[in-house]
Design an enzyme around this catalytic site. Structure first.
Site, PDB file in Angstrom:
ATOM      1  N   TRP A 192       6.023  -2.775  -3.993  1.00 60.99           N
ATOM      2  CA  TRP A 192       7.413  -2.537  -4.346  1.00 60.99           C
ATOM      3  C   TRP A 192       7.831  -1.111  -4.012  1.00 60.99           C
ATOM      4  O   TRP A 192       7.049  -0.166  -4.120  1.00 60.99           O
ATOM      5  CB  TRP A 192       7.638  -2.799  -5.832  1.00 60.99           C
ATOM      6  CG  TRP A 192       7.736  -4.273  -6.138  1.00 60.99           C
ATOM      7  CD1 TRP A 192       6.759  -5.058  -6.673  1.00 60.99           C
ATOM      8  CD2 TRP A 192       8.854  -5.110  -5.908  1.00 60.99           C
ATOM      9  NE1 TRP A 192       7.195  -6.352  -6.785  1.00 60.99           N
ATOM     10  CE2 TRP A 192       8.482  -6.418  -6.327  1.00 60.99           C
ATOM     11  CE3 TRP A 192      10.130  -4.909  -5.393  1.00 60.99           C
ATOM     12  CZ2 TRP A 192       9.337  -7.500  -6.249  1.00 60.99           C
ATOM     13  CZ3 TRP A 192      10.999  -5.977  -5.312  1.00 60.99           C
ATOM     14  CH2 TRP A 192      10.604  -7.262  -5.733  1.00 60.99           C
ATOM     15  N   ALA A 230      13.240  -2.711  -2.494  1.00 65.02           N
ATOM     16  CA  ALA A 230      12.702  -3.744  -1.610  1.00 65.02           C
ATOM     17  C   ALA A 230      11.238  -3.944  -1.925  1.00 65.02           C
ATOM     18  O   ALA A 230      10.620  -3.163  -2.658  1.00 65.02           O
ATOM     19  CB  ALA A 230      12.881  -3.349  -0.154  1.00 65.02           C
ATOM     20  N   ASP A 268       2.912   0.785  13.694  1.00 66.17           N
ATOM     21  CA  ASP A 268       3.696  -0.398  13.325  1.00 66.17           C
ATOM     22  C   ASP A 268       5.198  -0.160  13.495  1.00 66.17           C
ATOM     23  O   ASP A 268       5.989  -0.480  12.602  1.00 66.17           O
ATOM     24  CB  ASP A 268       3.386  -0.786  11.873  1.00 66.17           C
ATOM     25  CG  ASP A 268       3.883  -2.190  11.534  1.00 66.17           C
ATOM     26  OD1 ASP A 268       4.024  -3.010  12.460  1.00 66.17           O
ATOM     27  OD2 ASP A 268       4.129  -2.454  10.341  1.00 66.17           O
ATOM     28  N   GLY A 271       7.795  -4.272   0.226  1.00 64.68           N
ATOM     29  CA  GLY A 271       7.241  -4.112   1.559  1.00 64.68           C
ATOM     30  C   GLY A 271       5.817  -4.592   1.649  1.00 64.68           C
ATOM     31  O   GLY A 271       5.273  -5.204   0.711  1.00 64.68           O
TER      32      GLY A 271
END
Length: 731
Positions: A109, A103, A231, A105
């Site tokens: 990477w 993915a 977060d 983010g």
């Protein structure tokens, strides 16, 4: 309102979701290779400049040409790159073989790799956003310093921090080496649920609560190490089998860090973070916002409702589970000082809410020991269920003059003269003092001293409190309770005024204000006080029980029944809720519901006998002749016989017999409404269900009571009653 006691969550070895209260579908761990992206690309709509004060769109299509994946921001000139730096087969740091991209983010990477140096275990390499981003590099270095020391079952494990030379650019890139967590993110789990019309189907509230409890355990562990997560959101937690893990540690920072960049997500981040910075309270805020996103269609949570919740009247889950709504309200309060004091405190309350939700859904209680309140000191039985002070059959007593019972004309059909005593009002002071008592703070200077006074009589206790070794808040609270028990309400009120001035944020003072108001008849103030405690601790049964009492004395029977039923359904240790529910249902004319509430008190309860006695009286009192009574008479007689088998004392047994037989005699003399025509009638407590048999039964019970009487005048009165009920005989 702040709790007087709070503690950080410790590391937990428990992996099972749902705290043993609910089963969450497991998410199997897939073959890691299946998670590798076939074509690692960042969609143009997600390409932005990584410079903190810029954030401008970059790499966008122009004139029919696709956007560039590498280049410079046209606004600030900062370089950007969305091209993976590593390719399958690359060896990083001499031991990590890259398999592919997983993915992209916020910090770059993310790659799947195999750790060839440690049993070929699967690991994740998380790279920087781009090689020229010094801010991202600073974050990565910080992660290397302290995140590798964090070990918790709900937090992804950081193994290492390594550097790798990019042969294409000649730059030295940094990578965090992390545990590979296979499974589904909460975002993917939520998005996979679809209604028939294609719209997202929110998660069941109990499943979301289970996730929230696990997340709070993880955050509590970080907080105990002076770290903030910053977060938390649906993207950053993965369910793997029956376990939840936080997977993105990029925004974690030390509590005393005032310099590092702050990372967060709009819609999840607390509003004060931009000015005051992150805190424990802002971390808890993110958990509440995540619960909201998961449990209903939260349209506008990033804009219209970025800092608020929708009107509960428009959200079904809020209407159905008020405690869940109140938990979210407190956790997202605009004032961070009014939120929960710790992750452990919020987890305790969320667990209480989950118990309540599951109990309501299944009909099976989910009791638990409270960390804030002790058990009920007593269960107050009102005059509604008390012993009667007159003949149980008022009509039968009037007609019991020997030789005239058969000659008197029957009363008009449908009218019972002189009905049994009406429902009496609550004894407000006794009921207030029967509510659960807040636990003593073990850190208080007088905690040990007060522990030895729990069984003291009010007068003795009041005197003993004057000899306390030191003054303290707990001592003053206990003195106020002693004053209320002695009826010294004015002195208790003055003392409360002083405590409110000295300890404005202590919830226990608000609780005692409610007790004082209830005891003095200021029912509105009592309700407001207990409602504030409910706001603060939505997972606790005690404030809901208190609100039930307030609603009852205010005549709000529907609200009272709702609170009583909620408490009783969740925790049968609060037997007062069963009696309260029976009272208000009987007030409202729901006799069957009142009896059911009383008969739901389990045999294991020390109040089982009192509840069964009350059920007998609830069946019989305040009846009118138009009501079919035979079924309740039969059930009452069977209940009394059962109580006799269980060893109820002889006096109470015979008094109950007189109530059942007396009510039956009134029914017979009033025309036996509801009796089967021409059918055989059952016997009651050994007496045939006709006037003669019932009179013999009443005579027998009164003579037994006369023999058991302790005072001579009482014995004479009981013998006279027996003689009045005895039917005419030839001998």
């Amino acid at each position: 309102m702040r709790s007087s006691r709070s503690s950080a969550a410790a590391s937990s070895g428990r992996n099972r979701l749902g705290a043993g209260l609910v089963s969450i579908p497991e998410v199997p761990r897939p073959d890691p290779r299946t998670a590798v992206l076939a074509t690692p690309e960042v969609p143009e709509r997600k390409r932005f400049c990584s410079r903190g004060d810029c954030g401008a769109p970059v790499g966008r299509a122009r004139g029919g040409r696709p956007g560039r994946t590498e280049g410079f921001c046209t606004k600030c000139g900062h370089p950007y790159s969305f091209v993976p730096k590593l390719s399958p087969g690359d060896i990083v740091h001499g031991q990590y073989e890259v398999v592919g991209c997983l993915a992209h983010g916020g910090l770059g990477w993310i790659y799947l790799a195999i750790d060839r140096a440690v049993s070929d275990r699967w690991v994740v390499l998380k790279g920087l956003l781009d090689t020229g981003d010094e801010e991202a590099l600073s974050v990565a270095v910080s992660e290397r310093r302290f995140l590798a020391e964090i070990e918790h079952s709900n937090i992804v494990r950081i193994y290492n921090f390594v550097e790798h030379l990019d042969r294409r650019t000649g730059s030295l890139d940094g990578y965090i080496v992390m545990e590979y967590v296979g499974g589904k993110s909460l975002k993917d789990i939520a998005n996979s649920r679809r209604a028939p019309d294609g719209r997202r189907d929110p998660l069941p509230v109990e499943q979301a609560c289970a996730y929230g409890i696990e997340a709070l355990e993880a955050l509590g562990h970080l907080h105990s190490r002076n770290l903030l997560y910053c977060d938390f959101k649906v993207d950053n937690a993965i369910q793997q089998q029956d376990q939840l893990k936080l997977i993105d540690m990029g925004a974690v920072r030390r509590m005393d860090d005032d310099e590092s960049p702050i990372y967060g997500t709009v819609g999840y981040q607390a509003p004060e973070v931009s000015e005051l910075g992150p805190s424990v309270a802002s971390d808890l805020y993110t958990v509440a916002r995540t619960l909201a996103v998961l449990t209903f269609d939260f349209q506008g949570y990033t804009n219209v409702f970025a800092d608020s919740l929708p009107d509960p009247g428009n959200i079904e889950v809020f209407q159905r589970y008020e405690s869940f709504y109140r938990l979210l309200v407190r956790a997202t309060d605009p004032d961070p000082n009014r939120r929960f004091g710790s992750a452990q405190e919020m987890a305790d309350q969320l667990t209480g809410v989950l118990r309540e939700v599951v109990a309501l859904q299944t009909g099976r209680p989910r009791p638990a020991m409270s960390t804030l309140f002790g058990p009920e000191p007593r269960v107050v039985d009102t005059l509604l269920f008390a012993e009667q002070g007159q003949d149980p059959s008022a009509l039968g007593a009037r007609r019991a003059r020997r030789g005239k019972a058969a000659a008197d004309p029957p009363p008009p059909q449908g009218v019972l003269p002189l009905p049994l005593p009406a429902i009496a009002p609550l004894d407000a002071r006794a009921t207030a003092l029967a509510l659960p008592v807040p636990l003593v703070d073990p850190d208080d200077a007088n905690a040990g001293f007060l522990a030895g006074l729990l069984t003291s009589a009010p007068t003795e206790l009041h005197a003993a409190l004057r000899a306390a070794p030191a003054d303290s808040l707990e001592l003053r609270l206990r003195r106020i309770r002693a004053q209320l028990e002695l009826g010294h309400t004015r002195e208790a009120g003055v003392a409360l005024d002083g405590l409110e001035a000295g300890y404005p944020d202590d919830w226990r003072i608000v609780w005692y204000r409610g007790l004082h108001a209830l005891a003095t008849g200021d029912n509105e103030t009592a309700a407001l006080s207990f409602d504030a405690v409910y706001d603060a601790f939505p997972g606790e049964p005690a404030p809901k029980l208190a609100l039930g009492v307030c609603a009852e004395v205010l005549g709000q029977l529907d609200n009272a029944a709702e609170y009583y039923r909620l408490v009783w359904t969740t925790d049968p240790n609060h037997v007062s809720a069963a009696f309260g529910l029976a009272r208000v249902l009987l007030y409202a004319g729901d006799r069957a519901g009142a009896v059911a509430a009383l008969e739901s008190v389990p045999e294991s309860s020390i109040h089982y006998t009192a509840a069964r006695v009350a059920a007998v009286r609830a069946r019989l009192r305040q009846r009118t002749a138009h009501e079919p009574l035979l079924g309740d008479l039969t059930a009452s007689a069977q209940q009394v016989e059962r109580l006799g088998q269980l060893g109820i004392d002889a006096v109470r047994y015979e008094r109950l017999c007189t109530e059942v037989l007396g009510s039956a005699l009134d029914w017979v003399l009033s025309g036996s409404n509801g009796a089967p025509p021409g059918g055989a009638r059952p016997s009651l407590l050994g007496s045939s269900l006709d006037e003669r048999g019932l009179r013999f039964g009443l005579e027998r019970s009164y003579r037994v009571l006369a023999r058991l009487a302790q005072r001579g005048e009482e014995r004479i009165e009981l013998v006279e009653r027996a003689n009045r009920f005895r039917p005419r005989t030839w001998v």
